[in-house]
Structure formats: C-alpha cells, structure tokens
Motif scaffolding. Structure first.
Motif, PDB file in Angstrom:
ATOM      1  N   ASP A 195       1.039   3.264  -0.571  1.00 41.57           N
ATOM      2  CA  ASP A 195       2.459   2.950  -0.725  1.00 41.57           C
ATOM      3  C   ASP A 195       2.691   2.028  -1.917  1.00 41.57           C
ATOM      4  N   ALA A 196       1.839   1.022  -2.076  1.00 42.21           N
ATOM      5  CA  ALA A 196       1.999   0.099  -3.200  1.00 42.21           C
ATOM      6  C   ALA A 196       1.811   0.807  -4.532  1.00 42.21           C
ATOM      7  N   CYS A 197       0.796   1.648  -4.613  1.00 43.48           N
ATOM      8  CA  CYS A 197       0.483   2.311  -5.886  1.00 43.48           C
ATOM      9  C   CYS A 197       1.473   3.427  -6.216  1.00 43.48           C
ATOM     10  N   ALA A 198       2.114   3.996  -5.197  1.00 38.86           N
ATOM     11  CA  ALA A 198       3.083   5.057  -5.448  1.00 38.86           C
ATOM     12  C   ALA A 198       4.264   4.560  -6.269  1.00 38.86           C
ATOM     13  N   ARG A 241       3.954   2.704  -8.830  1.00 36.91           N
ATOM     14  CA  ARG A 241       3.453   2.441 -10.187  1.00 36.91           C
ATOM     15  C   ARG A 241       2.990   3.748 -10.820  1.00 36.91           C
ATOM     16  N   PRO A 242       3.837   4.399 -11.604  1.00 34.31           N
ATOM     17  CA  PRO A 242       3.463   5.698 -12.179  1.00 34.31           C
ATOM     18  C   PRO A 242       2.263   5.642 -13.111  1.00 34.31           C
ATOM     19  N   TRP A 243       1.888   4.459 -13.583  1.00 33.34           N
ATOM     20  CA  TRP A 243       0.732   4.340 -14.471  1.00 33.34           C
ATOM     21  C   TRP A 243      -0.587   4.405 -13.714  1.00 33.34           C
ATOM     22  N   VAL A 244      -0.573   4.280 -12.390  1.00 33.29           N
ATOM     23  CA  VAL A 244      -1.798   4.456 -11.607  1.00 33.29           C
ATOM     24  C   VAL A 244      -2.087   5.954 -11.537  1.00 33.29           C
ATOM     25  N   GLY A 245      -3.146   6.368 -12.214  1.00 34.51           N
ATOM     26  CA  GLY A 245      -3.429   7.790 -12.364  1.00 34.51           C
ATOM     27  C   GLY A 245      -4.171   8.425 -11.213  1.00 34.51           C
ATOM     28  N   GLY A 246      -4.476   7.649 -10.188  1.00 39.85           N
ATOM     29  CA  GLY A 246      -5.152   8.224  -9.026  1.00 39.85           C
ATOM     30  C   GLY A 246      -6.220   7.303  -8.492  1.00 39.85           C
ATOM     31  N   ARG A 249      -4.295   1.729   8.422  1.00 40.91           N
ATOM     32  CA  ARG A 249      -3.350   0.691   8.013  1.00 40.91           C
ATOM     33  C   ARG A 249      -3.558   0.313   6.553  1.00 40.91           C
ATOM     34  N   TYR A 250      -4.825   0.195   6.170  1.00 36.38           N
ATOM     35  CA  TYR A 250      -5.127  -0.159   4.786  1.00 36.38           C
ATOM     36  C   TYR A 250      -4.747   0.973   3.833  1.00 36.38           C
ATOM     37  N   GLY A 299      -2.511  -7.524   1.943  1.00 34.05           N
ATOM     38  CA  GLY A 299      -1.223  -8.113   1.607  1.00 34.05           C
ATOM     39  C   GLY A 299      -1.045  -8.512   0.166  1.00 34.05           C
ATOM     40  N   THR A 300      -2.000  -8.149  -0.695  1.00 36.99           N
ATOM     41  CA  THR A 300      -1.986  -8.673  -2.068  1.00 36.99           C
ATOM     42  C   THR A 300      -1.815  -7.601  -3.136  1.00 36.99           C
ATOM     43  N   TRP A 301      -1.601  -6.362  -2.733  1.00 40.79           N
ATOM     44  CA  TRP A 301      -1.606  -5.271  -3.700  1.00 40.79           C
ATOM     45  C   TRP A 301      -0.556  -5.441  -4.801  1.00 40.79           C
ATOM     46  N   GLN A 302       0.656  -5.825  -4.441  1.00 40.19           N
ATOM     47  CA  GLN A 302       1.705  -5.903  -5.454  1.00 40.19           C
ATOM     48  C   GLN A 302       1.366  -6.920  -6.546  1.00 40.19           C
ATOM     49  N   ALA A 303       0.839  -8.070  -6.149  1.00 41.18           N
ATOM     50  CA  ALA A 303       0.492  -9.091  -7.138  1.00 41.18           C
ATOM     51  C   ALA A 303      -0.597  -8.599  -8.080  1.00 41.18           C
ATOM     52  N   HIS A 304      -1.589  -7.919  -7.541  1.00 40.46           N
ATOM     53  CA  HIS A 304      -2.670  -7.442  -8.402  1.00 40.46           C
ATOM     54  C   HIS A 304      -2.219  -6.275  -9.278  1.00 40.46           C
TER      55      HIS A 304
END
Length: 323
Positions: free
Chosen positions: A266-269, A271-276, A259-260, A206-211
């Motif tokens: 979904d959270a990282c999608a 953020r285009p700066w997440v390269g993989g 689920r994880y 539940g914390t992905w967006q904040a991090h």
C-alpha cells in the motif's frame, strides 16, 4: 525521472529463488517443482541467487568454483528453467562468510598496508567472481545482473566499484544493479555507474512512508530507476516490526506476514517511481503446502500472503498491459 517500468515496459513482480545456492540442491525435480510453484504466485521476474563463501570477513580469497556453491551448470539450469516458465531473470551472485559473519562486515583498512589483507586484493577476487557471473548472464540472455548485495563496509570503496562495473560492461550488455542494504540508499556515492538502483527494503511496518521519502530524494537526484531487490517478512509473530531478523523468536503467523505485505504494498503503490519488488524468498526445496501454517520463514507459499501476492502482482501486471 525515468522509472524502471518506463525502461522495462513492465513492473518487476519478482521473487528471489534458490538461496543460498547450495551445490546439489538445484537442477533436481524438487527444484523444478519449486520454481513452477513460485511462478503460479504471479511472479514474472526472479532473482537466481547464490553465494560464494570466503573463510572470514578479512579473507581475500573467494573460491566461487568450490563447494558449497552451486556449479555453473546448476546456475545455467536455473536461468533456463525460469525462462522456460516465462519469467525474466536477475542473476544475483553474492559473497557470504563461512564463519557466519554478515557480508556487510567484510572489510579492511581504508588504505592498503603491506602484509595486511586489503581491499585491492579482495576486489581482485570479487571481480573474478562477478565477471564470471556476468559472462554467464550474457550467454544466457539474462535481463539484469546484480553486482553486489548489502556490502555496507565495501560501499565506500568507490574506485574499486567503478572499476568492477567497467569490467562487467566489457562482457555483459544487460542492465546492472547494486543491492544496497536498508538505510544505505542515500550513502552510496556511485549510483551513476549502475543502470538501476536497488535496495533491501526491510523497513519496520510503521516506517515505510518516511523511508520512501528519503529514498525518493535519492532516486530524483540520480535520475536512475529503482526497485526493491529484496523485501519481505517472515510469517512469525513480531516480525512485522523487525522484518530483517530471520532469527527473531515468535510463533508461526500467516496473519503477521499478510499484515506486513499489505502495509508495504500500500505504501509503495503511492510512489510510481518504485519499479517493483524482488521479494525474499523462495527455497529450491519447497515445504509441503499442508505444512505452510507451521512454517515461519519468508516464503509465502500456501500462506495468506501468497494469496494476496497473486492479487497484487496480477493488478500490477494488468495495469501495465492496459496502460
């Protein structure tokens, strides 16, 4: 902001293979079959990861040419096997502690004291280990070298890290990254010295967006590309809330891992700066597919998360091809 996809022309659709690199477990028919099965899950990058073992957290010798560490021939075999399957490689030499202490706790006095173990001596041994790996990476045309993993107490030794990176660059011309631990992305002070920032993204579900907000500020300030050098979750009840705890009690659960995976991707999608991702992890000796339902480790082989991973990595790769 330069993204890793801009730099590489593709996302890192990756999986860590072969950990911990125990001598005799690589360069076998079982290891070959394992790597081929990993490739079938949409994986286009792999981290060939292995550990040298020091005796204690305050030892200053790293006997990387001794058992149980895989041999140079085994490392070269793994690189070439991955390349033959069409995968790009991150070579990831890591130091572990024989008594079970997590490598993050390797540490000494902040200043060198006579007759006490110290950072200068430890980094001399560590540089020998990493530069040796860098020579292999150069000889085998490896795309990226990871010079360290989750060395939290060592992270503050900026002068030593910069000297190590300079020495690596004398023998290796590929990309250099450092895999900081979770929660440490905004604490490393020498990101300018590497080519790529990477971290272990074992964040509670539940914390992905904040991090990601916190990491994004680091990426923007540094101007460096970023990807998750480790990420993932065991297929075990409760693990989505503590994905870094490989010993957490629980029952096998492919649904929990799925689920994880869904929440993380979904959270990282967004953020285009997440390269993989270089997901954790795929063993050199793979369990039988029929045993997947009772396997509660990180590997997604034969589990619902594996099917989902093929879909996600397929979309990621096709998006860049069609861009």
């Amino acid at each position: 902001m330069t993204t890793l996809i801009d730099q590489l022309g593709e996302p890192v659709c990756g999986m860590t293979w072969g950990w911990v690199g125990t001598r005799g477990t690589w360069a076998t028919p079982a290891a070959s079959a394992s790597m081929a099965a990993m490739r079938e899950n949409g994986v286009t990058w792999t981290a060939v990861a292995y550990a040298a073992v020091q005796a204690t957290a305050v030892s200053t010798e790293i006997p990387f040419d001794q058992e149980p560490t895989v041999t140079d021939d085994e490392v070269i075999w793994a690189i070439r096997e991955a390349q033959a399957l069409g995968m790009k490689v991150v070579l990831k030499p890591v130091v572990n502690v024989a008594d079970g202490t997590w490598r993050a706790h390797i540490g000494f006095f902040d200043w060198d004291v006579p007759n006490e173990p110290n950072w200068t001596d430890w980094f001399a041994a560590y540089r020998a280990f990493i530069v040796h790996a860098a020579r292999t990476a150069q000889a085998e045309s490896v795309e990226m070298l990871c010079i360290g993993c989750e060395m939290v107490r060592a992270d503050g030794q900026e002068v030593h890290w910069r000297a190590l990176i300079a020495e690596v660059r004398e023998v290796y011309t590929g990309l250099i990254t450092y895999n900081c631990d979770k929660y440490q992305e905004d604490r490393v002070t020498w990101w300018d010295a590497v080519d790529v920032i990477s971290s272990s993204g074992y964040y509670p579900i539940g914390t992905w967006q904040a991090h990601l907000d916190r990491i994004e500020a680091v990426v923007e300030a540094s101007g460096k590309p970023f990807f998750f050098m480790e990420a993932g979750c065991p297929s075990r009840t409760g693990s989505a809330d503590l994905p870094n705890d490989w010993a957490l009690p629980g029952e096998p659960s492919g649904a929990e891992q799925l689920r994880y995976y869904r929440a993380m991707f979904d959270a990282c999608a967004e953020r285009p700066w997440v390269g993989g991702f270089m997901l954790w992890d795929w063993p050199a000796s793979l369990y039988a597919r029929e045993d997947a339902a009772t396997n509660d480790d990180y590997c997604p082989f034969g589990k619902p998360a594996g099917d989902y991973l093929r879909e996600v990595y397929g979309r990621m790769s096709n998006r860049e091809v069609n861009a």
